[in-house]
Scaffold this motif. Structure first.
Motif, PDB file in Angstrom:
ATOM      1  N   ALA A   6       0.930  -0.977  -0.056  1.00 35.05           N
ATOM      2  CA  ALA A   6       0.076  -0.059  -0.106  1.00 35.05           C
ATOM      3  C   ALA A   6       1.311   1.213   0.443  1.00 35.05           C
ATOM      4  CB  ALA A   6      -0.494  -0.052   1.112  1.00 35.05           C
ATOM      5  N   ARG A   7       1.936   1.408   0.795  1.00 33.41           N
ATOM      6  CA  ARG A   7       3.044   2.513   0.822  1.00 33.41           C
ATOM      7  C   ARG A   7       3.032   2.903  -0.440  1.00 33.41           C
ATOM      8  NH1 ARG A   7       8.159   0.079   1.432  1.00 33.41           N
ATOM      9  NH2 ARG A   7       7.987  -2.010   2.521  1.00 33.41           N
ATOM     10  N   GLU A   8       3.292   1.954  -1.353  1.00 29.22           N
ATOM     11  CA  GLU A   8       4.252   2.378  -2.968  1.00 29.22           C
ATOM     12  C   GLU A   8       3.247   3.325  -3.868  1.00 29.22           C
ATOM     13  OE1 GLU A   8       6.232  -1.042  -4.501  1.00 29.22           O
ATOM     14  OE2 GLU A   8       5.323  -2.644  -3.245  1.00 29.22           O
ATOM     15  N   SER A   9       1.892   2.952  -3.434  1.00 36.08           N
ATOM     16  CA  SER A   9       1.348   4.226  -3.867  1.00 36.08           C
ATOM     17  C   SER A   9       0.713   5.419  -3.080  1.00 36.08           C
ATOM     18  CB  SER A   9      -0.634   2.927  -4.323  1.00 36.08           C
ATOM     19  OG  SER A   9      -0.851   3.034  -2.759  1.00 36.08           O
ATOM     20  N   ARG A  10       1.466   5.377  -2.182  1.00 31.42           N
ATOM     21  CA  ARG A  10       1.207   6.970  -1.361  1.00 31.42           C
ATOM     22  C   ARG A  10       1.655   8.037  -1.762  1.00 31.42           C
ATOM     23  NH1 ARG A  10      -0.279   5.615   4.190  1.00 31.42           N
ATOM     24  NH2 ARG A  10       0.811   3.872   4.291  1.00 31.42           N
ATOM     25  N   ILE A  11       0.643   8.982  -1.888  1.00 31.96           N
ATOM     26  CA  ILE A  11       0.747  10.346  -2.394  1.00 31.96           C
ATOM     27  C   ILE A  11       0.896  11.499  -1.109  1.00 31.96           C
ATOM     28  CG2 ILE A  11       0.113  12.272  -3.848  1.00 31.96           C
ATOM     29  CD1 ILE A  11       1.644   9.683  -5.123  1.00 31.96           C
ATOM     30  N   ILE A  12       2.069  12.326  -0.856  1.00 34.63           N
ATOM     31  CA  ILE A  12       1.215  13.363   0.423  1.00 34.63           C
ATOM     32  C   ILE A  12       1.623  15.018  -0.790  1.00 34.63           C
ATOM     33  CG2 ILE A  12       1.864  13.871   1.934  1.00 34.63           C
ATOM     34  CD1 ILE A  12       3.112  11.308   3.346  1.00 34.63           C
ATOM     35  N   ASN A  13       0.427  15.508  -0.297  1.00 38.21           N
ATOM     36  CA  ASN A  13       0.683  16.304  -0.864  1.00 38.21           C
ATOM     37  C   ASN A  13       0.648  17.868   0.575  1.00 38.21           C
ATOM     38  OD1 ASN A  13      -0.188  18.967  -2.256  1.00 38.21           O
ATOM     39  ND2 ASN A  13      -0.510  17.483  -3.787  1.00 38.21           N
ATOM     40  N   LEU A  37      -8.733  16.048  -3.209  1.00 33.05           N
ATOM     41  CA  LEU A  37      -8.424  14.807  -3.194  1.00 33.05           C
ATOM     42  C   LEU A  37      -8.478  14.077  -4.429  1.00 33.05           C
ATOM     43  CD1 LEU A  37     -11.609  14.731  -0.470  1.00 33.05           C
ATOM     44  CD2 LEU A  37      -9.156  13.729   0.199  1.00 33.05           C
ATOM     45  N   ASP A  38      -9.294  14.576  -5.344  1.00 36.94           N
ATOM     46  CA  ASP A  38      -9.279  13.952  -6.243  1.00 36.94           C
ATOM     47  C   ASP A  38      -8.257  13.442  -7.490  1.00 36.94           C
ATOM     48  OD1 ASP A  38     -11.243  12.181  -8.477  1.00 36.94           O
ATOM     49  OD2 ASP A  38     -10.593  14.087 -10.003  1.00 36.94           O
ATOM     50  N   ASN A  39      -7.122  15.228  -7.036  1.00 37.56           N
ATOM     51  CA  ASN A  39      -5.911  14.636  -8.009  1.00 37.56           C
ATOM     52  C   ASN A  39      -5.101  14.064  -7.460  1.00 37.56           C
ATOM     53  OD1 ASN A  39      -3.587  16.163 -10.020  1.00 37.56           O
ATOM     54  ND2 ASN A  39      -2.691  16.327  -7.695  1.00 37.56           N
ATOM     55  N   ASN A  40      -4.884  13.910  -6.009  1.00 42.77           N
ATOM     56  CA  ASN A  40      -4.031  13.033  -4.777  1.00 42.77           C
ATOM     57  C   ASN A  40      -4.414  11.294  -5.403  1.00 42.77           C
ATOM     58  OD1 ASN A  40      -2.585  14.723  -3.140  1.00 42.77           O
ATOM     59  ND2 ASN A  40      -2.837  12.749  -2.104  1.00 42.77           N
ATOM     60  N   ALA A  41      -5.848  11.717  -5.170  1.00 39.19           N
ATOM     61  CA  ALA A  41      -6.102  10.220  -5.417  1.00 39.19           C
ATOM     62  C   ALA A  41      -6.388   9.574  -7.182  1.00 39.19           C
ATOM     63  CB  ALA A  41      -7.484   9.906  -4.903  1.00 39.19           C
ATOM     64  N   THR A  42      -6.065   9.788  -7.606  1.00 35.13           N
ATOM     65  CA  THR A  42      -5.821   9.633  -9.204  1.00 35.13           C
ATOM     66  C   THR A  42      -3.728   9.473  -9.273  1.00 35.13           C
ATOM     67  OG1 THR A  42      -6.877  10.951  -9.801  1.00 35.13           O
ATOM     68  CG2 THR A  42      -4.746  10.552 -11.602  1.00 35.13           C
ATOM     69  N   LEU A  43      -3.416  10.313  -8.926  1.00 32.81           N
ATOM     70  CA  LEU A  43      -1.791  10.005  -8.856  1.00 32.81           C
ATOM     71  C   LEU A  43      -1.678   8.163  -7.978  1.00 32.81           C
ATOM     72  CD1 LEU A  43      -0.030  13.052  -7.850  1.00 32.81           C
ATOM     73  CD2 LEU A  43      -0.618  12.193 -10.254  1.00 32.81           C
ATOM     74  N   THR A  56     -12.124   8.228 -12.401  1.00 33.39           N
ATOM     75  CA  THR A  56     -12.883   8.133 -11.188  1.00 33.39           C
ATOM     76  C   THR A  56     -13.553   6.977 -11.839  1.00 33.39           C
ATOM     77  OG1 THR A  56     -11.599  10.230 -10.405  1.00 33.39           O
ATOM     78  CG2 THR A  56     -13.405   9.369  -9.323  1.00 33.39           C
ATOM     79  N   ALA A  57     -14.541   5.808 -10.264  1.00 31.82           N
ATOM     80  CA  ALA A  57     -14.610   5.683 -11.024  1.00 31.82           C
ATOM     81  C   ALA A  57     -17.026   5.636 -10.087  1.00 31.82           C
ATOM     82  CB  ALA A  57     -15.014   4.292 -11.152  1.00 31.82           C
TER      83      ALA A  57
END
Length: 178
Positions: A6-13, A37-43, A56-57
């Motif tokens: 999971a940590r490999e997908s972690r984005i912190i902004n 949120l949408d931008n972070n989640a996309t990344l 985004t589904a």
């Protein structure tokens, strides 16, 4: 299929709150936070799937827990919390920090679902996710319940879409409103 932590997908902004981001209550506009949120989640989704495009589904929920003020910084952390065949559930947490006092609080949480797309714009398989921390394991273990709720909500949305009108209100006959 390969697996990723999971940590490999972690984005912190982390960002500051600007005056243009404020509503008439002098707190961060909900829509501004939703965009972030949408931008972070996309990344996070793209990092996990390693594809050019993720769409985004659904946005299951954004729970606004505490207001975010102009004196706050906004830190959004997101990561893949669960995966299906081509879909990924992304968990986002929003931490507001008062830049004067240093007080930190969870300002919001959100769950978004993304689908990974291939070059042909069709869904592609994504790696399974491996939770490691207590937080990641909790989210992983409770994901199937959220997926069931999501599936039911989508079915209800389709039922609603089948009965709602596409007519323009100004073109409707008066007897409809009588």
């Amino acid at each position: 299929m390969n697996k990723k932590k999971a940590r490999e997908s972690r984005i912190i902004n982390t960002d500051q709150v600007m005056s243009l981001d404020l509503n008439n209550y002098n707190t961060l506009f909900g829509g501004v936070l939703m965009r972030k949120l949408d931008n972070n989640a996309t990344l996070s989704a793209r990092r996990h799937a390693r594809v050019k495009e993720c769409v985004t589904a659904s946005t299951d929920s954004i729970d606004f827990l505490h207001p975010i003020h102009q004196t706050d910084s906004v830190c959004i952390e997101s990561f893949v919390s669960y995966t299906g065949k081509s879909s990924m559930e992304i968990f986002c947490k929003v931490i507001a920090e008062d830049m004067i006092t240093g007080e930190r609080r969870i300002a919001a949480t959100a769950f978004l679902t993304f689908v990974a797309l291939g070059e042909d714009k069709k869904p592609v398989d994504v790696p399974q996710v491996i939770p490691e921390t207590e937080e990641e394991k909790f989210l992983y273990d409770t994901a199937k319940e959220r997926a069931e709720v999501r599936k039911l909500r989508r079915m209800k949305s389709k039922e609603l879409a089948a009965v709602i009108s596409l007519d323009k209100p100004w073109d409707l006959k008066e007897e409809v409103y009588a």
